[in-house]
Design an enzyme around this catalytic site. Structure first.
Site, mmCIF file in Angstrom:
data_model
loop_
_atom_site.group_PDB
_atom_site.id
_atom_site.type_symbol
_atom_site.label_atom_id
_atom_site.label_comp_id
_atom_site.label_asym_id
_atom_site.label_seq_id
_atom_site.Cartn_x
_atom_site.Cartn_y
_atom_site.Cartn_z
ATOM 1 N N ARG A 175 -3.257 -10.475 4.690
ATOM 2 C CA ARG A 175 -3.691 -10.498 3.289
ATOM 3 C C ARG A 175 -2.565 -9.901 2.452
ATOM 4 O O ARG A 175 -2.253 -8.714 2.580
ATOM 5 C CB ARG A 175 -4.981 -9.699 3.141
ATOM 6 C CG ARG A 175 -5.576 -9.695 1.742
ATOM 7 C CD ARG A 175 -6.875 -8.885 1.703
ATOM 8 N NE ARG A 175 -7.454 -8.888 0.376
ATOM 9 C CZ ARG A 175 -7.153 -8.028 -0.588
ATOM 10 N NH1 ARG A 175 -6.250 -7.074 -0.367
ATOM 11 N NH2 ARG A 175 -7.740 -8.103 -1.766
ATOM 12 N N LYS A 193 0.820 -1.214 0.000
ATOM 13 C CA LYS A 193 0.000 0.000 0.000
ATOM 14 C C LYS A 193 0.851 1.261 0.000
ATOM 15 O O LYS A 193 2.047 1.244 0.284
ATOM 16 C CB LYS A 193 -0.977 -0.024 1.176
ATOM 17 C CG LYS A 193 -2.101 -1.035 0.950
ATOM 18 C CD LYS A 193 -3.213 -0.964 1.965
ATOM 19 C CE LYS A 193 -4.352 -1.892 1.540
ATOM 20 N NZ LYS A 193 -5.462 -1.912 2.530
#
Length: 331
Positions: free
Chosen positions: A313, A278
């Site tokens: 994840r 991210k």
């Protein structure tokens, strides 16, 4: 209302009075007590209210057949043309299926299939297109593997087709706020559900995210949504929570949530963390290329499982699995 964050520790020699975190190898002797409008304070764990004590220490039920006393790696399989770091890489059924099977071989214990990009600025994908992207891939994976499969969707129609194809878990980035039919279908199907927090829609969520108290606001949202799902028949023991790092949060919001992840054990549910590649990792790690952010993603993931998080994840399954094995050996 008070909130209780266990100050998590590890080691074989536990002091007298230490409480096990979710009946696992981690433990705590103190909690940080948080109240809106008051400074935090430290309290001995032995003074916890009984209900809070039970939620922090009780063993979690298996989710989709997976043991919640061990970290589980969820492999990300985006079958989209525009996801932020892997869009277009799995643009046909055969390629997507092989990628999923490779992730299982590399150490993933569950595969998360998504057909709608939820990166900042992403636009809504029509239901028919999302089904076209996801259902055949899920069916192909299921034909060759028994690995649990989660469907990353906000839409009930997409979930229905995914379940028919062999999906095992509902993973909704809107926290069951987008489609009112999704929660009842999840309850009717009797599958586990992952509730994620997001402020706003992907198209606008990063415009100006604001909170009164990001940690407690996210906690309250997840608590309310758990109660809502329970009320329509989803068993709390089969609910997973995700604080939604990067979904309507600034860098400071993300860091506050990451430093305090153990608070969310008070919800009585397993915790899923999705930070892989991210933007905040790129910013802090000085890495503009999303595909080169595995080291930073792994560092944050290991810090999270040190707070008892059960699901990571990730895009980089093999690298994460190796890091987790070493983390476990050292701990």
């Amino acid at each position: 209302m008070s909130y209780y964050r266990p100050l998590v520790q590890h080691g074989e020699n536990r002091p007298e009075g230490a409480l096990p975190l979710i009946s696992g190898a981690l433990w705590f002797t103190e909690v940080e007590v948080l109240d809106r409008g008051a400074p935090p304070r430290i309290m001995p764990a032995g003074l916890l209210p009984e209900e809070v004590r039970h939620r922090l220490t009780a063993r979690r039920a298996t989710i989709a057949g997976l043991d919640m006393t061990q970290p589980q790696i969820m492999g990300i399989l985006n079958v989209t043309p525009d996801s932020f770091s892997d869009g277009g890489q799995h643009d046909n059924v055969a390629a997507a299926c092989e990628a999923a099977l490779q992730m299982v071989a590399d150490g993933a214990s569950i595969i998360d299939v998504g057909g709608e990009s939820t990166r900042p600025g992403a636009e809504l994908v029509p239901e028919e297109e999302e089904i076209r992207r996801t259902a055949p891939v899920i069916e192909a994976i299921r034909a060759r593997s028994e690995v649990p499969i989660s469907i990353d969707t906000r839409k009930a129609v997409v979930l229905a087709e995914a379940l028919e194809a062999g999906a095992s878990l509902t993973n909704d980035v809107s926290g069951f706020t987008f489609d009112p039919a999704l929660a009842p279908l999840t309850a009717q199907a009797g599958v586990p559900a992952c509730i994620m927090h997001a402020q706003g829609d992907p198209a606008t969520m990063q415009d100006d995210p604001t909170y009164e108290n990001v940690l407690l606001d996210v906690y309250d949202f997840l608590s309310d949504q758990i109660d809502r799902l329970e009320a329509i028949g989803v068993v709390r023991e089969q609910i997973v929570v995700d604080p939604g790092i990067g979904f309507g949060k600034t860098l400071d919001h993300n860091l506050t949530l990451l430093r305090n992840l153990s608070l969310f054990h008070g919800l009585g549910c397993p915790i899923l963390l999705g930070v892989s590649r991210k933007g905040f990792i790129g910013k802090l790690g000085h890495e503009p290329d999303a595909a080169a952010r595995a080291p930073g993603s792994i560092a944050v993931g290991l810090a999270a499982i040190g707070q008892g998080v059960q699901f990571l994840r990730v895009h980089d399954v093999a690298e994460t699995a190796q890091a987790v094995r070493l983390w476990q050996a050292v701990r």
